[in-house]
Design a protein around this motif. Structure first.
Motif, PDB file in Angstrom:
ATOM      1  N   SER A   1      36.067  -7.971  21.732  1.00 39.80           N
ATOM      2  CA  SER A   1      36.312  -8.140  23.168  1.00 39.80           C
ATOM      3  C   SER A   1      35.477  -7.157  23.980  1.00 39.80           C
ATOM      4  O   SER A   1      34.914  -6.205  23.449  1.00 39.80           O
ATOM      5  CB  SER A   1      37.797  -7.908  23.484  1.00 39.80           C
ATOM      6  N   VAL A   2      35.441  -7.389  25.283  1.00 37.29           N
ATOM      7  CA  VAL A   2      34.740  -6.483  26.196  1.00 37.29           C
ATOM      8  C   VAL A   2      35.501  -5.163  26.284  1.00 37.29           C
ATOM      9  O   VAL A   2      36.721  -5.139  26.405  1.00 37.29           O
ATOM     10  CB  VAL A   2      34.623  -7.114  27.597  1.00 37.29           C
ATOM     11  N   THR A   3      34.773  -4.066  26.215  1.00 31.62           N
ATOM     12  CA  THR A   3      35.338  -2.733  26.389  1.00 31.62           C
ATOM     13  C   THR A   3      35.348  -2.409  27.873  1.00 31.62           C
ATOM     14  O   THR A   3      34.400  -2.734  28.597  1.00 31.62           O
ATOM     15  CB  THR A   3      34.499  -1.691  25.623  1.00 31.62           C
ATOM     16  N   HIS A   4      36.408  -1.741  28.316  1.00 27.56           N
ATOM     17  CA  HIS A   4      36.490  -1.297  29.712  1.00 27.56           C
ATOM     18  C   HIS A   4      36.418   0.220  29.760  1.00 27.56           C
ATOM     19  O   HIS A   4      37.191   0.909  29.112  1.00 27.56           O
ATOM     20  CB  HIS A   4      37.779  -1.797  30.369  1.00 27.56           C
ATOM     21  N   GLN A   5      35.441   0.698  30.498  1.00 28.66           N
ATOM     22  CA  GLN A   5      35.293   2.122  30.762  1.00 28.66           C
ATOM     23  C   GLN A   5      36.276   2.420  31.886  1.00 28.66           C
ATOM     24  O   GLN A   5      36.095   1.962  33.011  1.00 28.66           O
ATOM     25  CB  GLN A   5      33.862   2.406  31.215  1.00 28.66           C
ATOM     26  N   GLU A   6      37.321   3.133  31.582  1.00 28.28           N
ATOM     27  CA  GLU A   6      38.338   3.436  32.592  1.00 28.28           C
ATOM     28  C   GLU A   6      37.937   4.706  33.330  1.00 28.28           C
ATOM     29  O   GLU A   6      36.808   4.836  33.754  1.00 28.28           O
ATOM     30  CB  GLU A   6      39.713   3.555  31.925  1.00 28.28           C
ATOM     31  N   ASP A   7      38.824   5.653  33.429  1.00 20.96           N
ATOM     32  CA  ASP A   7      38.563   6.864  34.212  1.00 20.96           C
ATOM     33  C   ASP A   7      37.613   7.830  33.523  1.00 20.96           C
ATOM     34  O   ASP A   7      37.637   7.992  32.308  1.00 20.96           O
ATOM     35  CB  ASP A   7      39.872   7.608  34.481  1.00 20.96           C
ATOM     36  N   THR A   8      36.801   8.467  34.332  1.00 24.82           N
ATOM     37  CA  THR A   8      36.038   9.646  33.934  1.00 24.82           C
ATOM     38  C   THR A   8      36.285  10.658  35.034  1.00 24.82           C
ATOM     39  O   THR A   8      36.103  10.360  36.215  1.00 24.82           O
ATOM     40  CB  THR A   8      34.533   9.352  33.833  1.00 24.82           C
ATOM     41  N   LEU A   9      36.723  11.854  34.655  1.00 25.38           N
ATOM     42  CA  LEU A   9      37.056  12.870  35.654  1.00 25.38           C
ATOM     43  C   LEU A   9      36.568  14.229  35.186  1.00 25.38           C
ATOM     44  O   LEU A   9      36.738  14.582  34.011  1.00 25.38           O
ATOM     45  CB  LEU A   9      38.573  12.926  35.868  1.00 25.38           C
ATOM     46  N   VAL A  10      35.968  14.958  36.103  1.00 27.66           N
ATOM     47  CA  VAL A  10      35.606  16.351  35.872  1.00 27.66           C
ATOM     48  C   VAL A  10      36.247  17.155  36.994  1.00 27.66           C
ATOM     49  O   VAL A  10      36.072  16.832  38.169  1.00 27.66           O
ATOM     50  CB  VAL A  10      34.068  16.549  35.871  1.00 27.66           C
TER      51      VAL A  10
END
Length: 110
Positions: A36-45
């Motif tokens: 299935s398609v992967t979903h890039q969720e949150d990225t936080l710094v």
């Protein structure tokens, strides 16, 4: 690997060694089959740790690890606000390309 809802999630995090504080993280998720398609969720710094390329490192490390776990998931979708130029630049550096634009409208009634 899969939860009861048929989803898998991976969180990649960075620790600031001197303080023990988690200062950055990235999430990837997939639902359904391993292809299935992967979903890039949150990225936080955290603000105090920005400017050291942690966002890029979090996304790159997460994607490399994810590909080892889910080699059949060849497509990754991510979402970003147009005004978030730093993250858009990271996505472009990693080879993401725009596929759609979304807008939201607001009217305040007085």
């Amino acid at each position: 690997m899969w939860d009861e809802l048929g989803a898998a999630v991976q969180v990649t995090a960075a620790e600031h060694i001197a303080t023990g504080e988690l200062c950055a993280f990235n999430e990837l998720s997939i639902k359904g089959a391993p292809d299935s398609v992967t979903h890039q969720e949150d990225t936080l710094v955290l603000a105090a740790h920005r400017g050291h390329r942690l966002g890029l490192l979090m996304k790159a490390a997460g994607l490399l690890s994810w590909h080892e776990r889910f080699p059949l998931s060849a497509n990754v979708i991510t979402y970003n606000a147009e005004e978030n130029r730093p993250m858009l630049s990271i996505n472009e550096a990693l080879g993401f390309a725009p596929i759609a634009y979304e807008g939201a409208w607001k009217k305040e009634l007085r």
